[in-house]
Scaffold this motif. Sequence first.
Motif, PDB file in Angstrom:
ATOM      1  N   TYR A   1      -6.977  -2.107  -8.684  1.00  0.00           N
ATOM      2  CA  TYR A   1      -7.872  -1.386  -7.778  1.00  0.00           C
ATOM      3  C   TYR A   1      -9.353  -1.638  -8.009  1.00  0.00           C
ATOM      4  O   TYR A   1     -10.139  -1.661  -7.063  1.00  0.00           O
TER       5      TYR A   1
ATOM      6  N   ALA B   1     -10.423   1.415  -3.888  1.00  0.00           N
ATOM      7  CA  ALA B   1     -10.342   2.272  -5.069  1.00  0.00           C
ATOM      8  C   ALA B   1     -10.192   3.748  -4.686  1.00  0.00           C
ATOM      9  O   ALA B   1      -9.491   4.499  -5.365  1.00  0.00           O
ATOM     10  N   GLN B   2     -10.817   4.167  -3.591  1.00  0.00           N
ATOM     11  CA  GLN B   2     -10.730   5.568  -3.178  1.00  0.00           C
ATOM     12  C   GLN B   2      -9.287   5.975  -2.858  1.00  0.00           C
ATOM     13  O   GLN B   2      -8.869   7.077  -3.165  1.00  0.00           O
ATOM     14  N   THR B   3      -8.529   5.072  -2.247  1.00  0.00           N
ATOM     15  CA  THR B   3      -7.122   5.372  -1.955  1.00  0.00           C
ATOM     16  C   THR B   3      -6.362   5.629  -3.244  1.00  0.00           C
ATOM     17  O   THR B   3      -5.591   6.588  -3.349  1.00  0.00           O
ATOM     18  N   TRP B   4      -6.591   4.785  -4.235  1.00  0.00           N
ATOM     19  CA  TRP B   4      -5.933   4.959  -5.526  1.00  0.00           C
ATOM     20  C   TRP B   4      -6.334   6.291  -6.147  1.00  0.00           C
ATOM     21  O   TRP B   4      -5.502   7.039  -6.640  1.00  0.00           O
ATOM     22  N   GLU B   5      -7.616   6.606  -6.135  1.00  0.00           N
ATOM     23  CA  GLU B   5      -8.091   7.858  -6.723  1.00  0.00           C
ATOM     24  C   GLU B   5      -7.499   9.072  -6.012  1.00  0.00           C
ATOM     25  O   GLU B   5      -7.139  10.057  -6.652  1.00  0.00           O
ATOM     26  N   THR B   6      -7.376   9.007  -4.695  1.00  0.00           N
ATOM     27  CA  THR B   6      -6.786  10.114  -3.930  1.00  0.00           C
ATOM     28  C   THR B   6      -5.347  10.356  -4.362  1.00  0.00           C
ATOM     29  O   THR B   6      -4.935  11.491  -4.598  1.00  0.00           O
ATOM     30  N   HIS B   7      -4.571   9.304  -4.505  1.00  0.00           N
ATOM     31  CA  HIS B   7      -3.185   9.448  -4.923  1.00  0.00           C
ATOM     32  C   HIS B   7      -3.084   9.921  -6.367  1.00  0.00           C
ATOM     33  O   HIS B   7      -2.273  10.781  -6.689  1.00  0.00           O
ATOM     34  N   ARG B   8      -3.892   9.376  -7.221  1.00  0.00           N
ATOM     35  CA  ARG B   8      -3.873   9.782  -8.627  1.00  0.00           C
ATOM     36  C   ARG B   8      -4.237  11.258  -8.755  1.00  0.00           C
ATOM     37  O   ARG B   8      -3.557  12.025  -9.431  1.00  0.00           O
ATOM     38  N   ARG B   9      -5.294  11.668  -8.069  1.00  0.00           N
ATOM     39  CA  ARG B   9      -5.720  13.064  -8.128  1.00  0.00           C
ATOM     40  C   ARG B   9      -4.671  14.002  -7.539  1.00  0.00           C
ATOM     41  O   ARG B   9      -4.425  15.077  -8.088  1.00  0.00           O
TER      42      ARG B   9
END
Length: 194
Positions: A110, A117-125
């Motif tokens: 990412y 990267a924002q998509t990854w952060e949204t899923h991680r969060r």
Amino acid sequence: MSATTAGRPRDPEVDRRVLRAAVTRYADHGWAAFSVDAVARLACVGKAAIYLRWPTKEALLGAALAEGVPLVLDNDTGTLRGDLLALARQLLVHHLGAEGQALRRLGVEYLTIPDVAQTWETHRRSRLEAARAMIRRGIARGEIRPDTSPTLLLDALCGGVMIHTTSTPDARRGDIDVDGYAERLVTFLLRAVE
């Protein structure tokens, strides 16, 4: 003709096919081999149809991941056991599909993909917030010890799911008993913190 009625309306089925193809292409080959051309071939559409909807391959991948990879939901079943079973089932189903491979790749790649990267952060969060809420409720209800580490419990649950699904040979992945494995994993973990 006004701008809103000009031309033929977009076919939502084309959007769905393209987004599914984008997730599949990324899951199978990663960012280095991800291109609008490859997605167009996989979706059986022209590149122009894709560029009308998404101006860059980064925008296409971001939209595909946002649409095609479900967020982990906080299911409040009334018990920590029920909550963890629901979470384990969600994660198992998620990891067994193409979207699971896509997110595993994204977890590694990412930082090298602009605007994704924002998509990854949204899923991680979403995963962390949902899981932490479940554990906090379990502690508040007295179902587990108050000194239980949410991080260790979540690491064990999420790691168990990921290792189980990724270490199972492709030919046997369809044989994974989602409910049975979720039950065994959650029972094992709760014994350690009750």
